[in-house]
Design a protein around this motif. Structure first.
Motif, short mmCIF file in Angstrom:
data_model
loop_
_atom_site.label_atom_id
_atom_site.label_comp_id
_atom_site.label_asym_id
_atom_site.label_seq_id
_atom_site.Cartn_x
_atom_site.Cartn_y
_atom_site.Cartn_z
N MET A 1 -12.94 -7.90 18.17
CA MET A 1 -12.94 -6.48 17.84
C MET A 1 -12.20 -5.62 18.86
O MET A 1 -11.99 -4.45 18.66
N LYS A 2 -11.83 -6.24 19.97
CA LYS A 2 -11.15 -5.49 21.02
C LYS A 2 -9.87 -4.83 20.52
O LYS A 2 -9.48 -3.76 20.98
N GLU A 3 -9.23 -5.46 19.51
CA GLU A 3 -7.95 -4.93 19.03
C GLU A 3 -8.11 -3.59 18.32
O GLU A 3 -7.13 -2.87 18.10
N PHE A 4 -9.34 -3.21 17.97
CA PHE A 4 -9.57 -1.91 17.34
C PHE A 4 -9.54 -0.77 18.35
O PHE A 4 -9.46 0.39 17.96
N GLU A 5 -9.64 -1.08 19.62
CA GLU A 5 -9.60 -0.04 20.66
C GLU A 5 -8.14 0.32 20.94
O GLU A 5 -7.58 0.01 21.99
N VAL A 6 -7.54 0.97 19.97
CA VAL A 6 -6.08 1.15 19.98
C VAL A 6 -5.59 2.08 21.09
O VAL A 6 -4.41 2.05 21.46
N TYR A 7 -6.46 2.95 21.62
CA TYR A 7 -6.02 3.90 22.64
C TYR A 7 -6.41 3.49 24.05
O TYR A 7 -6.00 4.13 25.02
N SER A 8 -7.19 2.43 24.17
CA SER A 8 -7.73 2.08 25.49
C SER A 8 -6.67 1.61 26.47
O SER A 8 -6.88 1.63 27.68
N SER A 9 -5.52 1.18 25.96
CA SER A 9 -4.47 0.66 26.86
C SER A 9 -3.49 1.73 27.32
O SER A 9 -2.60 1.47 28.12
N LEU A 10 -3.65 2.97 26.81
CA LEU A 10 -2.74 4.04 27.23
C LEU A 10 -2.96 4.37 28.70
O LEU A 10 -4.10 4.58 29.13
N LYS A 11 -1.87 4.44 29.45
CA LYS A 11 -1.97 4.71 30.89
C LYS A 11 -0.97 5.79 31.29
O LYS A 11 0.05 6.01 30.62
N VAL A 12 -1.29 6.46 32.39
CA VAL A 12 -0.34 7.44 32.94
C VAL A 12 0.82 6.68 33.57
O VAL A 12 0.68 5.50 33.91
N PRO A 13 1.98 7.33 33.73
CA PRO A 13 3.11 6.65 34.36
C PRO A 13 2.77 6.16 35.77
O PRO A 13 2.05 6.83 36.52
N ARG A 14 3.25 4.99 36.12
CA ARG A 14 2.98 4.44 37.45
C ARG A 14 3.69 5.27 38.53
O ARG A 14 4.73 5.87 38.30
N ASN A 15 3.08 5.27 39.72
CA ASN A 15 3.66 5.94 40.89
C ASN A 15 3.96 7.41 40.63
O ASN A 15 4.98 7.94 41.08
N SER A 16 3.09 8.04 39.87
CA SER A 16 3.29 9.47 39.59
C SER A 16 2.05 10.24 40.00
O SER A 16 0.98 9.67 40.20
N LYS A 17 2.21 11.53 40.15
CA LYS A 17 1.06 12.42 40.35
C LYS A 17 0.62 12.93 38.98
O LYS A 17 1.42 13.05 38.05
N ILE A 18 -0.66 13.23 38.87
CA ILE A 18 -1.17 13.83 37.65
C ILE A 18 -2.09 15.00 38.02
O ILE A 18 -2.60 15.08 39.13
N ILE A 19 -2.24 15.89 37.05
CA ILE A 19 -3.27 16.91 37.14
C ILE A 19 -4.26 16.64 36.02
O ILE A 19 -3.87 16.41 34.86
N VAL A 20 -5.52 16.60 36.36
CA VAL A 20 -6.58 16.51 35.36
C VAL A 20 -7.20 17.90 35.26
O VAL A 20 -7.72 18.41 36.25
N ARG A 21 -7.08 18.51 34.09
CA ARG A 21 -7.64 19.83 33.92
C ARG A 21 -8.88 19.77 33.03
O ARG A 21 -8.84 19.24 31.92
N LEU A 22 -9.97 20.30 33.56
CA LEU A 22 -11.25 20.35 32.86
C LEU A 22 -11.54 21.78 32.45
O LEU A 22 -11.33 22.71 33.25
N ASP A 23 -12.02 21.96 31.24
CA ASP A 23 -12.39 23.29 30.76
C ASP A 23 -13.80 23.24 30.20
O ASP A 23 -14.15 22.34 29.42
N GLY A 24 -14.61 24.23 30.59
CA GLY A 24 -15.95 24.32 30.04
C GLY A 24 -15.91 24.56 28.54
O GLY A 24 -15.16 25.42 28.06
N ARG A 25 -16.68 23.79 27.81
CA ARG A 25 -16.71 23.91 26.35
C ARG A 25 -17.77 24.93 25.93
O ARG A 25 -18.93 24.81 26.29
N SER A 26 -17.31 25.96 25.21
CA SER A 26 -18.21 27.02 24.71
C SER A 26 -19.01 27.67 25.83
O SER A 26 -20.19 27.97 25.68
N PHE A 27 -18.35 27.88 26.99
CA PHE A 27 -19.07 28.49 28.11
C PHE A 27 -19.36 29.97 27.88
O PHE A 27 -20.20 30.54 28.56
N HIS A 28 -18.68 30.61 26.92
CA HIS A 28 -19.03 31.99 26.59
C HIS A 28 -20.44 32.05 26.02
O HIS A 28 -21.21 32.97 26.32
N LYS A 29 -20.81 31.04 25.22
CA LYS A 29 -22.18 30.96 24.69
C LYS A 29 -23.15 30.59 25.81
O LYS A 29 -24.26 31.13 25.91
N LEU A 30 -22.71 29.67 26.68
CA LEU A 30 -23.53 29.27 27.81
C LEU A 30 -23.83 30.47 28.71
O LEU A 30 -24.95 30.63 29.21
#
Length: 238
Positions: A1-30
């Motif tokens: 069943m491992k072959e059904f995990e079609v997105y699990s092998s996606l990776k960021v480019p090697r030897n690169s910098k990345i930014i991970v941006r997190l946003d609060g979900r529905s924080f206006h209600k919170l």
């Protein structure tokens, strides 16, 4: 069943910098559920600073930057072998867990963050953080503007009055009414940053029996962030 995990092998480019941006979900209600003070709630920002510090210690980024309910992590040591699904899911869940622990209240609904990954070149790092810091300033102006208008008018009237006004016009409106945003705390205008700094340590070198100076890095939470420039990023401990 491992072959059904079609997105699990996606990776960021090697030897690169990345930014991970997190946003609060529905924080206006919170914000309503938590009855946060307007335009800025000091305790909320202390919690967000603690969340950023926890993220820094867990994932060892170069920089963590936050304003409002948004967090950006600049990374050069990419965790989880660069697996996109893993980076997104773990950083977002870690941030939400840290938020709950640091807030220490019973939530009506569990808070959550979404996450996205932005590959970035060295030349664009400053552009990105200037962009986000500009958004922090716009957010500061808008938050103070709507808060002031709601102190004078009903919610609907205040919303009608602020619609169509640009940042300069809101700034001028506040100034005419005795509110000078230049006097507002820096973190409300420019956000909060977490990064490493060096501190000077003096001690005795027992082997050579003489005083010795060394430098050690430590995690620094900066509530007085400068306007981002090249010098700021050149001085970061990469």
């Amino acid at each position: 069943m491992k072959e059904f995990e079609v997105y699990s092998s996606l990776k960021v480019p090697r030897n690169s910098k990345i930014i991970v941006r997190l946003d609060g979900r529905s924080f206006h209600k919170l914000a309503k559920d938590l009855k946060l003070q307007k335009p800025y709630d000091d305790n909320f920002y202390k919690v967000m600073a603690n969340v950023c510090e926890d993220l820094f210690k867990e994932f060892s980024p170069i920089l963590v930057y936050t304003f409002s309910d948004e967090i950006s992590l600049l990374m050069d040591k990419i965790p989880f072998d660069g697996r996109i699904e893993k980076i997104n899911s773990v950083t977002a869940s870690f941030a939400a867990s840290s938020f709950v622990i640091n807030y220490g209240v019973d939530f009506k609904k569990p808070p959550s963050f979404d996450s996205r990954i932005i590959p970035i070149s060295d030349e664009d790092v400053l552009k990105y953080f200037r962009w986000r810091q500009d958004e922090s300033w716009k957010n500061c102006i808008a938050s103070h503007g709507i808060s002031f208008l709601k102190s004078k008018y009903s919610n609907n009237e205040a919303n009608d009055k602020i619609n169509g006004l640009n940042s300069s016009e809101i700034h001028e409106l506040l100034y005419r009414n005795g509110i000078n945003l230049n006097d507002v705390e820096t973190y409300k205008k420019r956000g909060i940053a977490v990064y490493r700094k060096n501190k000077k340590v003096e001690g005795l070198n027992k082997k050579e029996n003489k005083n010795q100076v060394s430098y050690r890095s430590y995690v620094y939470v900066d509530w007085d962030v400068p306007i981002f420039n090249e010098e700021f990023f050149e001085n970061l401990i990469w």
